[in-house]
Design a protein around this motif. Structure first.
Motif: not given
Length: 425
Positions: A190-201
């Protein structure tokens, strides 16, 4: 507690508590699945598709506009509080924004990459630089920002419609399945997914930052001309404003929903966003005026709902973080892992339940303390020291309460002014 000694809650607290529900709905739907906020796509049950269309038309963007407006309004109160306490506002504001940014960064990584607190913190620094604008200049700049952003989105959206082919849901299926599996995994996944999504967010936040800043400036202008104090109890003005802003707000919401949630295909998304940027403030205004009008429908007899909403508004930051915590637990591997497994209608029902629990808990807490845990932390960071504990209930709205005795401590007097509490007429 006697009526004469009851603490008063302003109209802004009521609106802030009201806005929390719309923010919860949008965030929960976004976290629940990639298409849940849009009704689940063409193959979803009809009730889910209808619910997604209505959320886009009536909720999405509108409550964030209202919340951002209230943030700008509160900025003026904070400046007045610092001045009355004899404290320099700049260091306080810098510490506050730094604390808000830190909370937002933790929130984005641990709970929800679409966090707005970090964006708010950065834009709060911009707002500080613009604090000297006159009311008219602030409104003109806000309108310019909205027009430029809308024109950008509209131009790019029309090019997308003209030059690209429709992408079917089947093409998105592999990526959606991969994302769902990552969200349903363990905490590290979950944390890894959040970090991958962070630039787009962060990119999305940067794109829509002008709209947020425009709402900040609207709140700044409204606070400078004391709009809530002058018009918050004016039934004729509230009714007139609500009725005038409702048609463009509803019309724009319907157009945006057609572009985003159907029947138009996904190529029209940015066109819908352009329309929403221009018309969401109108519908948010109609909601705010309509709510205040309802709360004054019986003259000076204000329903208990006003006190409950106001209590939630005073604990808005704590409630916002709690909402994200619950939603992240439900829809990710932190808990049951229901990501992309629950329909739009079910998520909305859960939002109503969670909001009801928050209202009840907020009213209970507000009767015992003035601030929630997150508010206490942010105030401590703002002041650079631990704030004095103040036990204070919230029972009576500001427009009906008798003025309480003035506190002897000048800093408490400044707090009261900074929170928007004012003498009843």
């Amino acid at each position: 507690m006697s009526r004469a000694g009851a603490p008063r809650v302003g109209e802004l607290d009521v609106l802030r508590g009201f806005a929390l529900f719309g923010i919860l709905v949008v965030n929960a739907l976004l976290v629940a699945g990639p298409s849940t906020v849009f009704g689940g796509g063409p193959g979803a049950p009809a009730p889910d598709r209808v619910a997604g269309w209505l959320v886009t038309a009536l909720v999405t963007a509108k409550f964030y506009v209202l919340f951002s407006f209230l943030f700008g309004y509160s900025f003026v109160f904070q400046a007045r509080a610092a001045r009355r306490a004899g404290a320099a506002f700049a260091p306080r504001h810098l510490r506050r924004t730094a604390g808000l940014f830190a909370l937002g960064a933790l929130h984005a990584v641990l709970l929800y990459p679409g966090d707005v607190l970090t964006t708010y913190a950065v834009l709060a620094l911009v707002l500080y630089g613009l604090r000297g604008l006159t009311v008219r200049a602030a409104l003109r700049l806000a309108a310019t920002l909205l027009l430029l952003l809308s024109a950008l989105l509209l131009g790019y959206g029309l090019l997308t419609v003209a030059l690209t082919e429709q992408v079917t849901a089947t093409a998105y299926a592999p990526r959606a399945a991969e994302r769902a599996a990552a969200y349903r995994g363990d905490a590290a996944s979950v944390l890894g997914t959040h970090l991958r999504d962070l630039p787009a967010a962060l990119g999305t936040g940067l794109l829509y930052a002008p709209a947020m800043l425009a709402a900040f400036l609207g709140g700044l202008a409204a606070a400078k001309c004391r709009l809530a104090e002058r018009r918050g109890r004016d039934r004729a003005w509230l009714r007139r404003t609500a009725l005038r802003t409702l048609p463009p707000g509803l019309g724009g919401g319907a157009v945006a929903a057609c572009c985003v949630s159907g029947p138009l295909d996904g190529r029209w998304f940015l066109v819908g966003q352009a329309v929403s940027v221009l018309t969401a403030p109108a519908l948010a205004t109609s909601y705010a005026c309509g709510l205040l009008l309802l709360l004054r429908r019986a003259g000076d007899s204000v329903p208990a709902a006003a006190g409950v909403l106001a209590a939630a508004g005073r604990l808005a930051l704590s409630h916002y973080l709690t909402q994200s915590l619950v939603v992240a637990w439900v829809f990710s591997g932190y808990g049951p892992g229901l990501h992309d497994r629950v329909g739009t209608v079910t998520v909305l029902a859960g939002c109503v339940l969670l909001y009801a629990v928050q209202l009840a808990l907020g009213a209970w807490l507000a009767a015992r303390t003035r601030y929630g845990p997150a508010e206490h932390l942010l105030r401590a960071l703002t002041r650079g020291r631990r704030p004095r504990a103040v036990a204070r209930g919230v029972t009576t709205p500001a427009w009906t309460a008798a003025p309480p005795a003035a506190p002897a401590d000048p800093e408490q007097r400044a707090d009261r002014a900074g929170d928007g509490v004012r003498p009843a007429p």
